[in-house]
Write an enzyme that holds these catalytic residues in place. Structure first.
Site, PDB file in Angstrom:
ATOM      1  N   LYS A 196       1.890   0.132   2.234  1.00 40.48           N
ATOM      2  CA  LYS A 196       1.490  -0.461   3.505  1.00 40.48           C
ATOM      3  C   LYS A 196       2.752  -0.910   4.252  1.00 40.48           C
ATOM      4  O   LYS A 196       3.817  -1.057   3.639  1.00 40.48           O
ATOM      5  CB  LYS A 196       0.630  -1.707   3.253  1.00 40.48           C
ATOM      6  CG  LYS A 196      -0.719  -1.450   2.615  1.00 40.48           C
ATOM      7  CD  LYS A 196      -1.436  -2.790   2.405  1.00 40.48           C
ATOM      8  CE  LYS A 196      -2.716  -2.638   1.596  1.00 40.48           C
ATOM      9  NZ  LYS A 196      -3.789  -1.937   2.282  1.00 40.48           N
ATOM     10  N   ARG A 232     -11.381   0.987  -5.084  1.00 42.46           N
ATOM     11  CA  ARG A 232     -12.525   1.762  -5.583  1.00 42.46           C
ATOM     12  C   ARG A 232     -12.289   2.244  -7.012  1.00 42.46           C
ATOM     13  O   ARG A 232     -13.220   2.379  -7.783  1.00 42.46           O
ATOM     14  CB  ARG A 232     -12.766   2.949  -4.648  1.00 42.46           C
ATOM     15  CG  ARG A 232     -11.596   3.886  -4.610  1.00 42.46           C
ATOM     16  CD  ARG A 232     -11.671   4.920  -3.527  1.00 42.46           C
ATOM     17  NE  ARG A 232     -11.498   4.349  -2.192  1.00 42.46           N
ATOM     18  CZ  ARG A 232     -11.491   5.067  -1.089  1.00 42.46           C
ATOM     19  NH1 ARG A 232     -11.664   6.372  -1.135  1.00 42.46           N
ATOM     20  NH2 ARG A 232     -11.322   4.491   0.076  1.00 42.46           N
TER      21      ARG A 232
END
Ligand SMILES: *[C@@H]1O[C@H](CO)[C@@H](O)[C@H](O)[C@H]1NC(C)=O
Ligand SMILES: *[C@@H]1O[C@H](CO)[C@@H](O)[C@H](O)[C@H]1NC(C)=O
Ligand SMILES: *[C@@H]1O[C@H](CO)[C@@H](O)[C@H](O)[C@H]1NC(C)=O
Length: 528
Positions: A310, A384
């Protein structure tokens, strides 16, 4: 040992290279975690909350609710001030531009005969309902921060649930995150609800609000303090004395039990993953067939994105990527304190997503606990992966409902639009909250040209749907709706767990504690 066996297979044939359990385990490291938090019986201050019918409380500030009238005037609600004093104070409002609007306050010095030396007027807007009252009470208490630690809430005669919301908001308003500031004023630690209501009617909402505050503390705690190991230790230190059973999987046990997706997510970090299981059974021995609610909370203690890094700006709130785990942990503690008659199992999969040398690469293949292989196409789609193993593991136990909650994604259209109105997410058909009976529909695997069974591409829910028993159709889950019990609910906390801006209503800046009230409501719904 493991390295040796890998090398041996490699010199044989490449095809024989096993995708063995523990592929993502690294050598133990002796770096000590940097511990700052004090574990003195709890992880936050607990304000004292009392109910008193007497308006002379000795508080340093008194908060009054003010309502905007359609003719532009402002009403001070309740009868704690004389008519003469009320008229005098109302003259000040236009001078300060105070209209009684939500999220606004005005402070006026108290006089002889007033209930405190500081009077705070807080706007409820056009209507005093549960929601506006909660926000206004929080705003009022925040306005007292730095002036006094003892605040009286002057509640007008109204419905019990509105009074409970005032108490909830007041407790929420005591929240400030200042433990690492050297000279910060102390938190407001004493709230007096000035009302002749039955205190028993507000206990529930006050307790829920306290645990929301505790969740905020965890979410705000920096990642050099709260890592998977220290989070697991803290959970054990707090839950065990309360009689909640705690079991912790360290990296070796995760490997032995083939929870490789959890290991993979934490493989690039010196701080190894943990899986924590907390089990609460209602006391009293009245029965042994309680309904069983299983909660799984995503706990990425820091998300750098891994190799798919990021930007610095996007990492600024990533210590809060464990908001799901914080919500689940605090929910089981709140349910214990409220003696909810539901059996609850809370799972906290904890990992730090870092780009260290042992970390996931693009193109790596991981075998998940559900025995489905996943090609890593994006190391920033890690939540996830963590969750798919934890959910598959948790699902093995018989349950009435399983709710998983995680900051799965806050990007674009996956940003949850679920509205947090204090005690619910309202999950509309187009929102990231879904349920269906297990197995209703399994989504097709994306990326048919992958070398693995699937990839970690696409939206978080589309990914989960590719696993057996984890499918779900878009739906609606809200406590007061026609209630059709689902077996599985996925909740994407999205951006709900973190407020990057200024406080609004009962939401402080940074960690919001979102999720606790919703999960508690689910647990209560299954109580016998
Ligand atoms: C996992 O899947 C593989 C191939 O898809 C199969 O050979 C193996 O038996 C499965 N293992 C378990 C424990 O189900
Ligand atoms: C990663 O997940 C996001 C949503 O969270 C999705 O938009 C993106 O496409 C995924 N990455 C890949 C390579 O599929
Ligand atoms: C609740 O009140 C806040 C302000 O206090 C407002 O922003 C929000 O829209 C309200 N929500 C609902 C569901 O009325």
């Amino acid at each position: 040992m493991r390295l040796a066996s890998l090398v041996l297979s490699a010199v044989g044939t490449l095809a024989a290279l096993p995708l063995a359990a523990g592929t993502y385990i690294r050598q133990p490291h002796d770096l000590e975690p940097f511990r700052l938090f004090r574990r003195t019986g709890g992880d936050s201050n607990r304000p004292e909350v009392t109910v008193s019918p007497d308006k002379n409380t000795g508080a340093g500030a008194a908060v009054f609710f003010a309502q905007a009238k359609s003719d532009g005037s402002v009403d001070i609600l309740g009868d704690a001030l004389s008519a003469q004093r009320t008229a005098q104070i109302k003259k000040f409002f236009p001078v300060f531009g105070f209209t009684g609007a939500e999220d606004s306050t005005v402070k006026i010095p108290g006089e002889e005969g007033d209930p405190a030396s500081l009077l705070i007027f807080t706007g409820v807007g056009n209507e005093m309902d549960k929601n506006t009252t909660r926000g206004a009470a929080a705003f009022g208490v925040r306005a007292a921060y730095g002036v006094t630690t003892k605040v009286a809430i002057m509640v007008p005669k109204t419905h019990d649930d509105v009074i409970a919301s005032a108490a909830d908001g007041a407790v929420s308003g005591t929240y400030v995150w200042n433990k690492y500031k050297s000279n910060a004023p102390p938190r407001v630690d004493c709230i007096i609800i000035v009302s002749d209501c039955d205190p028993a009617k507000i206990v529930h909402d006050v307790t829920a609000s306290l645990y929301v505050n505790y969740a905020r503390d965890l979410v705000n705690e920096p990642a050099n303090v709260l890592n998977p190991e220290t989070f697991a230790q803290l959970a054990s230190d707090i839950a065990t004395p309360a009689g909640i059973a705690v079991e912790i999987w360290d990296e070796k046990r995760l490997a032995a039990e083939r929870l490789d997706a959890i290991l993979a997510v934490g493989a690039g970090s010196e701080n190894k993953p943990r899986l924590v299981k907390l089990s609460y059974t209602p006391g009293g021995g009245k029965r042994n067939n309680w309904r069983h609610v299983v909660l799984v909370g995503g706990g990425i203690t820091f998300d750098s994105g891994g190799l798919s890094a990021k930007s610095t700006a996007d990492m600024s709130n990533q210590r809060g990527d464990m908001a799901g785990a914080a919500a689940v942990f605090k929910t089981i503690l709140a349910a214990h304190e409220l003696k909810v008659n539901t059996r609850i199992t809370a799972w906290l999969p904890l990992a730090e997503n870092m780009p260290g040398g042992g970390g996931m690469r693009i193109g790596d293949i991981v075998r998940t606990y559900a025995n489905k292989t996943v090609e890593i196409v994006d190391t920033d789609n890690e939540s996830r992966l963590l969750m798919v193993d934890a959910i598959a593991f948790a699902m093995q136990e018989e349950h009435d409902i399983l709710v998983d909650i995680s900051t799965y994604s806050s990007s674009g259209d996956q940003n949850t639009h679920a509205e947090y109105n204090g005690d619910n997410f309202r999950c509309e058909p187009d929102m990231d909250c879904a349920y269906s009976p297990v197995g209703k529909r399994d989504a097709a695997d994306a990326d048919g040209n992958s070398a693995a069974d699937t990839t970690n591409s696409g939206t978080p829910l589309a990914f989960l749907y590719r696993f057996p028993g984890m499918s779900s159709s878009w739906g609606r889950y809200a406590k007061r709706d026609n209630y059709n019990p689902p077996k599985l609910v996925h909740i994407n906390l999205g951006a709900m767990g973190w407020n990057p801006g200024r406080p609004y209503a009962d939401q402080p800046s940074m960690g919001t504690g979102a999720g606790v009230k919703t999960l508690l409501a689910v647990a209560e719904q299954y109580a016998l």
